[in-house]
Design a protein around this motif. Structure first.
Motif, PDB file in Angstrom:
ATOM      1  N   LEU A 139      46.996  44.763  40.157  1.00 29.04           N
ATOM      2  CA  LEU A 139      47.026  43.310  40.346  1.00 29.04           C
ATOM      3  C   LEU A 139      47.134  42.586  39.009  1.00 29.04           C
ATOM      4  O   LEU A 139      47.852  41.593  38.890  1.00 29.04           O
ATOM      5  N   PHE A 140      46.428  43.093  37.997  1.00 27.39           N
ATOM      6  CA  PHE A 140      46.495  42.456  36.680  1.00 27.39           C
ATOM      7  C   PHE A 140      47.907  42.552  36.122  1.00 27.39           C
ATOM      8  O   PHE A 140      48.447  41.570  35.588  1.00 27.39           O
ATOM      9  N   HIS A 141      48.523  43.720  36.222  1.00 30.58           N
ATOM     10  CA  HIS A 141      49.879  43.888  35.700  1.00 30.58           C
ATOM     11  C   HIS A 141      50.867  43.003  36.450  1.00 30.58           C
ATOM     12  O   HIS A 141      51.793  42.441  35.840  1.00 30.58           O
ATOM     13  N   ARG A 142      50.688  42.867  37.740  1.00 34.69           N
ATOM     14  CA  ARG A 142      51.563  41.970  38.505  1.00 34.69           C
ATOM     15  C   ARG A 142      51.329  40.517  38.079  1.00 34.69           C
ATOM     16  O   ARG A 142      52.272  39.727  37.998  1.00 34.69           O
ATOM     17  N   PHE A 143      50.083  40.176  37.797  1.00 30.13           N
ATOM     18  CA  PHE A 143      49.756  38.827  37.305  1.00 30.13           C
ATOM     19  C   PHE A 143      50.461  38.558  35.983  1.00 30.13           C
ATOM     20  O   PHE A 143      51.071  37.494  35.790  1.00 30.13           O
ATOM     21  N   VAL A 144      50.412  39.522  35.055  1.00 29.44           N
ATOM     22  CA  VAL A 144      51.060  39.364  33.753  1.00 29.44           C
ATOM     23  C   VAL A 144      52.566  39.159  33.922  1.00 29.44           C
ATOM     24  O   VAL A 144      53.167  38.289  33.279  1.00 29.44           O
ATOM     25  N   ALA A 145      53.178  39.947  34.803  1.00 29.57           N
ATOM     26  CA  ALA A 145      54.623  39.810  35.037  1.00 29.57           C
ATOM     27  C   ALA A 145      54.956  38.444  35.634  1.00 29.57           C
ATOM     28  O   ALA A 145      55.950  37.816  35.255  1.00 29.57           O
ATOM     29  N   LEU A 146      54.112  37.963  36.551  1.00 25.83           N
ATOM     30  CA  LEU A 146      54.341  36.650  37.157  1.00 25.83           C
ATOM     31  C   LEU A 146      54.189  35.531  36.128  1.00 25.83           C
ATOM     32  O   LEU A 146      54.973  34.571  36.115  1.00 25.83           O
ATOM     33  N   VAL A 147      53.184  35.641  35.265  1.00 25.02           N
ATOM     34  CA  VAL A 147      52.991  34.634  34.219  1.00 25.02           C
ATOM     35  C   VAL A 147      54.189  34.622  33.287  1.00 25.02           C
ATOM     36  O   VAL A 147      54.695  33.559  32.909  1.00 25.02           O
TER      37      VAL A 147
END
Length: 282
Positions: free
Chosen positions: A180-188
């Motif tokens: 989830l954190f990695h997906r958050f970083v990609a979305l940001v």
């Protein structure tokens, strides 16, 4: 004499290989539209890749994903790095079907100092890439470099995974939280120029803002809002340094209510106004 960006590619020139002092990126934040592999030959500099900061010195490798914001500070006069830059399309073809965890790892650690055997391998790879770059009559030129790029990415990922396994025997977060954190970083990385609210990213991830904040705090040791704001600041700084856009135009592009609002936001995080920052970087 104006400095030239050595990493520029064109539709006709899908990849470029060479060596440079990278003066273009000295105290100058710029978005790398394609991607690049840098291998430091001499000297030293402090590098910023998006939110990651690290020192680059002899035998340090820097891997830049397409769209990364890159800057060098405290660059010594003898700083030189060999490089291979490639277009976004060429990178997409080379990275097709690669494990997403590779890109997660690369975003976390784009600057590394590989062991000696990997240094030797990287030097050979760059020599082969330079040979292919010079062989302009070769009709398979782009295909060859694409395959070599894929090989290098796979080798890099393998070594990064081994290093991580030795350094972090016990994970601090669950696999689910890490994903989830990695997906958050990609979305940001993709949306921060327009979206600055934690709720937007939580909705995209189908989780609550509270749970997202907990995950980001656990992994990045900052709040989700602070993480987003740092990314927005990188966008603003890049525009101030890399374009002639007025502060008002930047505010419009980044969907701030007005120029004054952006000015207050910037000063809160940088300690100076956007105009002062731009003038100090000239």
């Amino acid at each position: 004499m104006p400095q030239v960006n050595p990493l520029i590619t064109t539709p006709e020139e899908q990849f470029v290989v060479g060596e440079s002092d990278f003066a273009f990126f000295g105290n100058y934040a710029c978005r790398v539209e394609g991607g690049a592999i840098l291998f430091c030959r001499s000297g030293s500099a402090d590098a910023t890749v998006n939110q990651y900061q690290g020192q680059v010195r002899r035998n340090t490798m820097v891997l830049l994903l397409p769209g990364s914001i890159f800057m060098l500070t405290d660059r010594t006069e003898d700083f030189r790095a060999a490089y291979c830059s490639f277009s976004r399309d060429l990178f997409s073809e080379a990275a097709f079907r690669m494990d997403p965890s590779f890109f997660h790892a690369l975003r976390e650690r784009p600057i590394s100092r590989p062991p000696q055997r990997i240094v030797e391998g990287a030097s050979i790879w760059l020599q082969m890439a330079a040979y292919t770059y010079r062989d302009r009559g070769n009709v398979f030129r782009n295909t060859i470099i694409k395959n070599r790029l894929q090989n290098l990415l796979l080798e890099s990922y393998d070594k990064m995974q081994r290093f991580a396994a030795r350094q972090h025997r016990v994970p601090e977060t669950t696999t689910r939280q890490s994903e989830l954190f990695h997906r958050f970083v990609a979305l940001v990385h993709e949306h921060c120029a327009q979206e600055r609210e934690v709720s937007f990213y939580a909705d995209k991830l189908c989780i609550s803002t509270r749970y997202l904040s907990t995950i980001v705090r656990s992994v990045a040791h900052s709040s989700a809002k602070e993480f987003i704001d740092r990314s927005v600041m990188l966008e603003i700084k890049m525009m101030l340094q890399s374009t002639d856009l007025s502060v008002q135009e930047i505010a419009y592009r980044l969907r701030f209510p007005d120029q004054s609002y952006l000015g207050r936001f910037f000063k809160k995080h940088a300690g100076e106004s956007p105009t002062e920052y731009r003038n100090n970087k000239k």
